[in-house]
Design an enzyme around this catalytic site. Structure first.
Site, PDB file in Angstrom:
ATOM      1  N   ASP A 137     -21.662  50.675  76.004  1.00 15.23           N
ATOM      2  CA  ASP A 137     -21.958  51.246  76.503  1.00 15.23           C
ATOM      3  C   ASP A 137     -21.492  50.903  78.294  1.00 15.23           C
ATOM      4  O   ASP A 137     -21.310  51.861  79.143  1.00 15.23           O
ATOM      5  CB  ASP A 137     -23.080  50.543  76.790  1.00 15.23           C
TER       6      ASP A 137
ATOM      7  N   GLY B 132     -35.715  58.187  77.891  1.00 18.53           N
ATOM      8  CA  GLY B 132     -37.304  58.358  77.595  1.00 18.53           C
ATOM      9  C   GLY B 132     -38.195  58.410  78.521  1.00 18.53           C
ATOM     10  O   GLY B 132     -39.052  59.365  78.917  1.00 18.53           O
TER      11      GLY B 132
END
Length: 406
Positions: free
Chosen positions: A149, A335
């Site tokens: 990441d 989300g």
């Protein structure tokens, strides 16, 4: 590699997300052949959910639940091979530190080395390493690829990398790393397809999930991001503080006499939306009780938690806009960003000074599908774009395996 498959694993402390992609030399299809997750690992009621099939309870070995969950996934994968070959397992790894900034073939030595970065991302780093170790022991013939990441931000401008500490600390490798890079990298593929040259301009992507960060991009490159040396920095999150005066940490330890472990637990697990609201780490849960009558509704911390959450996002968007010298496109993803219209509405309301105008009807009707939610007159285009980190991981694995190995 026609007919071959790649398994992508995104491992957390109590859940493992999985996706199975075709390993094709041509453009990799962005929709997996099969995906889902095992969740509740280590708890009393673990379950298994997959594409188009209802979630079902599963029994996992109580002594080794993580190993059992991986074995369950592998058994399900084997049932879907149908004569095809699994050529790799690819993992999302949160922290690559100063050594790992490109996809890497996994060995026992590399797993041991990556454990040194666990203190920088204790909520995330241990679990893909555990999965790698299990697969290496059980299936040593299966290549594994680690994708990081932090890699997307590796080439941040030097002024964004360096921390305001003694220069000797910089030489030790303490720097502004940045996170959620696989999500931001996906945006460099999809945004030009949807918005053309606008995506090459001054763009801020808001990755808002249980963890949250912003990335300022220009020419599809990361030029600044809110998470720094660790995944604690930047925006207020579900249970994490985000940016915090280090003097507060010193006070808790020196004056309040809290141990390093207690303070660490507070910063990672008891702060953010959960800590301020006293109710939940989920904005959608808090907002349902924001105006309730009675004991829960009258507590000032419920509306205050959301106000602070939004304020920190707005403040950081303002700062990144200054770095970019303006803003052309604001993108919400992950989300919370994809599924919480009221968060997007409150953030955009406070960004009106930039010329942001939200189409309230389109915003309210968006349920995670890609959409432009600003009005035609808005000086800044605002979009919702579902992220696809698993596809990026699969693509990296395919490219690495396609290279001649030295």
């Amino acid at each position: 590699m026609s007919g071959d498959l790649i398994l992508v694993l995104n491992c957390g402390s109590s859940s493992i997300k999985f996706a199975l992609f075709e390993a094709r030399s041509e453009a990799l299809a962005r929709r997996p052949l099969w995906n889902g997750k095992v969740q509740g690992i280590g708890g009393p009621t673990p379950d298994f959910g997959e594409t188009s099939i209802p979630v079902r309870r599963v029994q996992l070995d109580a002594e080794h639940p993580y190993t059992a969950a991986l074995q369950l996934i592998r058994e399900q994968v084997d049932q879907r091979l149908q004569g095809r070959r699994l050529v790799a397992a690819a993992h999302r790894v949160v922290h690559g530190g100063k050594r790992y900034f490109s996809p890497t073939l996994v060995t026992a030595e590399i797993i041991d080395d990556m454990r040194s970065y666990i203190p920088l991302a204790p909520l995330h780093q241990p679990f893909p390493l555990e999965a790698m170790g299990v697969l290496l022991a059980q299936h040593p013939e299966l290549p594994q690829v680690a994708c990081f990441d932090t890699a997307f931000h590796h080439d941040l401008p030097l002024v964004e990398q360096i921390l305001p500490l003694p220069y000797s600390i910089w030489k030790q490798g303490l720097r502004h790393y940045g996170f959620h890079g696989l999500s931001y990298e996906y945006m460099t593929h999809v945004l030009p397809e949807r918005y053309g040259d606008l995506a090459q301009g001054r763009v801020i992507v808001a990755h808002l999930g249980s963890g949250a960060s912003l990335c300022a991009m220009q020419g599809l490159q990361s030029v600044a991001t809110t998470m720094g040396f660790s995944a604690l920095d930047g925006l207020m999150m579900g249970t994490r503080t985000g940016a915090l005066d280090p003097g507060a940490v010193l006070y808790l330890m020196e004056i309040d006499k809290r141990s390093l472990q207690d303070v660490g637990h507070m910063l990672y697990h008891q702060s953010g939306l959960l800590g301020v609201s006293g109710l939940s780490s989920e904005p959608r849960v808090i907002v349902q009780h924001e105006n309730d009558p009675g004991e829960r509704g009258v507590r000032a911390q419920l509306p205050l938690a959301l106000a602070l959450y939004v304020r920190r996002i707005v403040r950081e968007i303002g700062a990144l806009t200054a770095v970019l010298g303006g803003l052309d496109l604001l993108v919400f993803t992950a989300g919370v960003g994809e599924h919480n219209a009221f968060v997007r509405e409150r953030v955009c309301r406070d960004l009106a000074f930039l010329g942001v105008e939200l189409d309230d009807d389109v915003n309210a009707g968006n349920a995670g599908n890609a959409a432009l939610i600003s009005t035609p007159d808005s000086r800044v285009r605002v979009a919702v774009e579902p992220t696809n980190e698993e596809w990026v991981v699969a693509q990296h694995a395919l490219m690495l395996l396609s290279k001649p190995q030295m």
